[in-house]
Design a protein around this motif. Structure first.
Motif, PDB file in Angstrom:
ATOM      1  N   PHE A 119     -14.582  12.865  10.528  1.00 44.08           N
ATOM      2  CA  PHE A 119     -13.536  11.873  10.800  1.00 44.08           C
ATOM      3  C   PHE A 119     -13.256  11.024   9.552  1.00 44.08           C
ATOM      4  CE2 PHE A 119     -12.252   7.646  12.458  1.00 44.08           C
ATOM      5  CZ  PHE A 119     -11.037   8.033  13.023  1.00 44.08           C
ATOM      6  N   GLY A 120     -14.329  10.661   8.826  1.00 43.37           N
ATOM      7  CA  GLY A 120     -14.128   9.891   7.600  1.00 43.37           C
ATOM      8  C   GLY A 120     -13.355  10.673   6.555  1.00 43.37           C
ATOM      9  N   PHE A 121     -13.647  11.967   6.442  1.00 39.61           N
ATOM     10  CA  PHE A 121     -12.908  12.791   5.480  1.00 39.61           C
ATOM     11  C   PHE A 121     -11.439  12.898   5.881  1.00 39.61           C
ATOM     12  CE2 PHE A 121     -11.266  16.940   4.141  1.00 39.61           C
ATOM     13  CZ  PHE A 121     -11.433  16.826   2.765  1.00 39.61           C
ATOM     14  N   MET A 122     -11.183  13.004   7.188  1.00 42.18           N
ATOM     15  CA  MET A 122      -9.792  13.070   7.645  1.00 42.18           C
ATOM     16  C   MET A 122      -9.040  11.793   7.308  1.00 42.18           C
ATOM     17  SD  MET A 122     -10.338  14.914  11.340  1.00 42.18           S
ATOM     18  CE  MET A 122      -8.631  14.671  11.798  1.00 42.18           C
ATOM     19  N   LEU A 123      -9.734  10.651   7.367  1.00 42.56           N
ATOM     20  CA  LEU A 123      -9.075   9.389   7.017  1.00 42.56           C
ATOM     21  C   LEU A 123      -8.805   9.296   5.518  1.00 42.56           C
ATOM     22  CD1 LEU A 123     -11.076   6.819   9.215  1.00 42.56           C
ATOM     23  CD2 LEU A 123      -8.763   7.686   9.610  1.00 42.56           C
ATOM     24  N   VAL A 124      -9.723   9.825   4.716  1.00 41.99           N
ATOM     25  CA  VAL A 124      -9.599   9.693   3.258  1.00 41.99           C
ATOM     26  C   VAL A 124      -8.682  10.763   2.677  1.00 41.99           C
ATOM     27  CG1 VAL A 124     -10.921   9.808   1.095  1.00 41.99           C
ATOM     28  CG2 VAL A 124     -11.855   8.591   3.062  1.00 41.99           C
ATOM     29  N   ALA A 125      -8.547  11.887   3.373  1.00 44.75           N
ATOM     30  CA  ALA A 125      -7.822  13.033   2.823  1.00 44.75           C
ATOM     31  C   ALA A 125      -6.403  12.704   2.366  1.00 44.75           C
ATOM     32  CB  ALA A 125      -7.810  14.179   3.830  1.00 44.75           C
ATOM     33  N   PRO A 126      -5.569  11.978   3.142  1.00 47.43           N
ATOM     34  CA  PRO A 126      -4.208  11.687   2.635  1.00 47.43           C
ATOM     35  C   PRO A 126      -4.209  10.874   1.346  1.00 47.43           C
ATOM     36  CG  PRO A 126      -4.351  11.299   4.997  1.00 47.43           C
ATOM     37  CD  PRO A 126      -5.749  11.520   4.528  1.00 47.43           C
ATOM     38  N   ALA A 127      -5.049   9.835   1.287  1.00 44.64           N
ATOM     39  CA  ALA A 127      -5.093   9.025   0.066  1.00 44.64           C
ATOM     40  C   ALA A 127      -5.645   9.832  -1.101  1.00 44.64           C
ATOM     41  CB  ALA A 127      -5.945   7.781   0.302  1.00 44.64           C
ATOM     42  N   LEU A 128      -6.657  10.663  -0.838  1.00 43.34           N
ATOM     43  CA  LEU A 128      -7.222  11.489  -1.902  1.00 43.34           C
ATOM     44  C   LEU A 128      -6.207  12.496  -2.420  1.00 43.34           C
ATOM     45  CD1 LEU A 128      -9.705  12.300  -3.558  1.00 43.34           C
ATOM     46  CD2 LEU A 128     -10.362  13.829  -1.680  1.00 43.34           C
ATOM     47  N   THR A 129      -5.457  13.090  -1.513  1.00 41.00           N
ATOM     48  CA  THR A 129      -4.418  14.034  -1.924  1.00 41.00           C
ATOM     49  C   THR A 129      -3.350  13.356  -2.770  1.00 41.00           C
ATOM     50  OG1 THR A 129      -4.790  15.308   0.103  1.00 41.00           O
ATOM     51  CG2 THR A 129      -2.729  15.699  -1.082  1.00 41.00           C
ATOM     52  N   LEU A 130      -2.935  12.177  -2.321  1.00 41.57           N
ATOM     53  CA  LEU A 130      -1.937  11.429  -3.094  1.00 41.57           C
ATOM     54  C   LEU A 130      -2.470  11.069  -4.477  1.00 41.57           C
ATOM     55  CD1 LEU A 130       0.858  10.067  -3.030  1.00 41.57           C
ATOM     56  CD2 LEU A 130      -0.264   8.011  -2.154  1.00 41.57           C
ATOM     57  N   PHE A 131      -3.733  10.670  -4.549  1.00 44.21           N
ATOM     58  CA  PHE A 131      -4.340  10.325  -5.846  1.00 44.21           C
ATOM     59  C   PHE A 131      -4.394  11.541  -6.762  1.00 44.21           C
ATOM     60  CE2 PHE A 131      -8.231  10.109  -8.449  1.00 44.21           C
ATOM     61  CZ  PHE A 131      -7.908   9.018  -9.250  1.00 44.21           C
TER      62      PHE A 131
END
Length: 312
Positions: free
Chosen positions: A33-45
């Motif tokens: 669940f934490g990875f799913m939350l971080v994934a959009p911001a990480l992808t954008l970065f």
């Protein structure tokens, strides 16, 4: 009458069947669940920051231009070509960054001390002094370019009205850097003023009253009580302002374009000219990589200072 006792039927144990791919524990579910939350911001970065950085580093090893589609691998030739310019522009950038940090620092501190006193209309004055900081950099650049213009500028109009000779401020190497620093000081001092004023107002009044009871003058109270309290926040603000000035582009480009000559040619303006005047993306990328290395050294100094201040 015979009584027969039969053993209870054995309980059938049904093995737990786990669905393939399902997390085995609550900790695993939390990680997913934490990875799913971080994934959009990480992808954008990765798309906005990491990919352009890697692409720029790769471009610095090629002879690539905006006006022709093909490119040719040249190794370190771009770095050798831009190195003399980088050394010269680095000196100009450091001079501008230092001056555009020291003067807003001095003006902001002086105004913070003034506004910390009990003045009539203090709240209105605080709001008015925040206006330069709220204006976009391009607006500030055009405003001061108009003030210093040699043909229709406000400065020469005032000098002419006073019977004094007019001055071509932006057209002389000796005064062009001073004009840019003045514009940057006017734009940046409110930030320093706000931070210093907040630090002064967080200073316990008991310390100042105790120093006054011990016979300390106003200047001594400021030097030995207020100034040490300001040292930490102001030092961090100064480092952040220096880093921002190290990459400043809009103000210098609009006011002087890096001239006259190369008197105000900073790394940012030089990189722009390589890319969009000479159309050499390879050399512009090489200049950008060298600029990044220099800026990384400045940022490292900021982090060391921040760590040192936190350890106190």
């Amino acid at each position: 009458m015979a009584i027969t006792t039969e053993p209870p039927p054995a309980r059938t144990v049904v093995p737990t069947v786990r669905t393939p791919g399902r997390p085995r524990s609550a900790a695993a579910r939390d990680r997913t669940f934490g990875f799913m939350l971080v994934a959009p911001a990480l992808t954008l970065f990765l798309v906005v920051a990491v990919y352009p950085l890697l692409a720029g580093v790769a471009t610095s090893f090629y002879d690539q231009s905006l006006i022709r589609p093909e490119r040719r691998f040249v190794g370190l030739d771009n770095y050798a070509a831009v190195w003399p310019d980088f050394v010269d522009r680095l000196g100009t950038t450091l001079v501008f960054s230092a001056l555009a940090t020291v003067f807003p620092l001095a003006v902001g501190l002086a105004l913070a001390v003034l506004l910390n006193a009990r003045l009539r209309g203090r709240a209105l004055l605080r709001g008015a002094l925040m206006l330069p900081w709220l204006l976009p950099g391009v607006v500030v650049s055009f405003l001061w370019a108009w003030i210093f213009n040699d043909s229709y500028g406000v400065l020469n109009h005032l000098l002419s009205g006073a019977g004094l000779p007019e001055v071509d401020v932006l057209g002389r190497p000796a005064t062009a850097m001073a004009a840019v620093v003045v514009a940057k000081t006017w734009n940046s001092f409110p930030w320093v003023m706000v931070v210093a004023l907040a630090a002064l107002q967080s200073l316990p009044r008991e310390q100042l009253e105790a120093a006054a009871l011990d016979g300390a003058t106003r200047a001594q109270r400021f030097r030995h009580v207020s100034l040490p309290h300001l040292a930490g926040p102001v030092a961090l603000v100064a480092m952040l302002e220096f880093i921002y000035n190290f990459g400043s582009f809009d103000l210098i480009f609009v006011m002087t374009g890096g001239g006259p000559g190369t008197s105000t040619m900073t790394l940012a303006v030089s990189l722009y000219r390589y890319a969009f005047t000479e159309f050499s993306l390879g050399r512009a990328a090489a200049m950008g990589v060298l600029w990044l290395v220099a800026l990384s050294a400045v940022c490292a100094a900021y982090f060391l200072l921040d760590k040192k201040m936190e350890s106190r």
